[in-house]
Design an enzyme around this catalytic site. Structure first.
Site, short mmCIF file in Angstrom:
data_model
loop_
_atom_site.label_atom_id
_atom_site.label_comp_id
_atom_site.label_asym_id
_atom_site.label_seq_id
_atom_site.Cartn_x
_atom_site.Cartn_y
_atom_site.Cartn_z
N ARG A 50 -2.13 -9.39 -8.22
CA ARG A 50 -2.08 -10.50 -9.17
C ARG A 50 -0.73 -10.49 -9.85
NH1 ARG A 50 -5.42 -12.71 -6.63
NH2 ARG A 50 -7.54 -13.21 -7.28
N GLU A 89 1.86 -18.26 -12.23
CA GLU A 89 1.56 -19.07 -11.07
C GLU A 89 1.00 -20.44 -11.46
OE1 GLU A 89 0.00 -16.18 -8.28
OE2 GLU A 89 -1.10 -17.83 -7.37
N HIS A 91 1.11 -17.27 -2.48
CA HIS A 91 -0.27 -16.77 -2.62
C HIS A 91 -1.10 -17.07 -1.36
CE1 HIS A 91 -3.55 -15.72 -5.82
NE2 HIS A 91 -3.88 -15.27 -4.62
#
Ligand code: DGY
Length: 326
Positions: free
Chosen positions: A238, A267, A285
């Site tokens: 993450r 993000e 991602h």
């Protein structure tokens, strides 16, 4: 009997959509609507289930909706959902573990190799038309073979990455709050270490910890300073696990050889400072994004949602306490 209504936050791959359509009235979250709790709550009114993704904030406001019984996340991560609030409101929460381990590990290793051997830089050079031919010192990288791989977070994905490292002749060290069983350490010839020692010893560091407040900025300035200047950092976990501003500084000043990131602190915003660096590989991602794995995640998420709607225990229930609460 009337069919339950479910809110599907985003388009997702088959077979999930067909499975849901056969058993429920499916509503789609309006395209372009902001991903904010108030808007999600309004869209989910009257729904018994929500099929969400990690970009959807599902907190108290949404979870307190009358009649809501299950939220199924199409992801292994679930830090976008307030699980404690869900339990308080009697809402089951599910995720899609297991099916994406190998695909994610493949991608973490892809990033490791790409950063170590400067693949995107080479690609850019050739595309630019400015390549003038073989040079003895052109784009020199670091060797993964024979190097030490430090795996931070030794769960399912971390172990799969370690297995790939073994195939490349790497020595494996790992750090995790829970030490792996002796059998696993033996199989992978993996040595447990505290994080600071791992950072000092590893030639490549790959992050596989869950997101959330406990792991925020696990890798910041002091941790980057411990790493070898020739080391590479890979993050497929993450974004907030790495303090992005500190990483930019370390890469810019060449205190870190390279990084490869599939996830970002804010993000989908990626800072210009990061985008301007040559010694970082950036991916949007996509670690679990293979056709087969995303289809499996889809099936798993739909199975979880439908089980919850039928009042059964979903196979991947994250908050089993919800079933026993008074
Ligand atoms: C996951 O499954 O958690 C992936 O990161 C996709 O969000």
């Amino acid at each position: 009997m009337s069919r339950p209504r479910v809110l599907v936050m985003h388009p997702f791959l088959e077979p999930g959509p067909t499975m849901l359509a056969e058993a429920a009235e499916v509503e789609r979250y309006p395209e372009g609507m902001p991903l904010e709790q108030e808007a999600i709550r309004r869209a989910a009114e009257g729904c018994s289930g929500i099929l969400s993704q990690v970009k959807d904030p599902i907190g108290e406001q949404v979870l307190s909706l009358p009649g809501l019984s299950v939220v199924s996340n199409v992801a292994v991560g679930f830090e976008n959902i307030d699980v404690a609030a869900a339990t308080r409101h009697g809402v089951m929460v599910t995720n899609t573990p297991g099916v994406l381990n190998e695909t994610t590990a493949d991608f973490a290793f892809t990033l490791l190799l790409a950063a170590a051997r400067r693949v995107p830089e080479g690609d850019r050079l050739v595309r630019s038309g400015g390549w003038t031919g073989w040079e003895i010192d052109q784009l020199l990288g670091q060797d993964p073979n024979g190097a030490t791989l430090g795996v931070v977070g030794f769960g399912r994905i971390g172990r799969s990455v370690a297995r790939r490292g073994r195939g490349f002749g790497m020595r494996i060290i790992y750090s995790d709050a829970v030490r792996a069983e002796a059998e696993v350490e033996r199989e992978l010839e993996a040595r447990w270490m505290e994080l600071p020692a791992l950072l000092e010893e590893a030639d490549f560091v790959s992050l596989h910890v869950p997101g959330g407040p406990d792991t925020r900025h696990l890798i910041g300035s002091p941790e980057l300073a411990r790493m070898k200047p020739t080391a590479g950092l890979v993050n497929t976990s993450r974004g907030p696990v790495v303090e992005e501003a500190a990483l930019v500084e370390a890469l810019r000043e060449r205190r870190s050889f390279a990084a490869a990131l599939d996830v970002f602190e804010h993000e989908p915003q990626v800072s210009r400072a990061l985008r301007e660096l040559d010694n970082v590989v950036l991916a949007p991602h996509i670690a679990s994004a293979s056709e087969r794995t995303r289809a499996r995640m889809s099936e798993m998420a739909a199975t979880n949602l439908l089980a919850g709607l039928r009042g059964e225990r979903p196979p991947n229930l994250l908050n089993p306490d919800v079933l026993t609460r008074a």
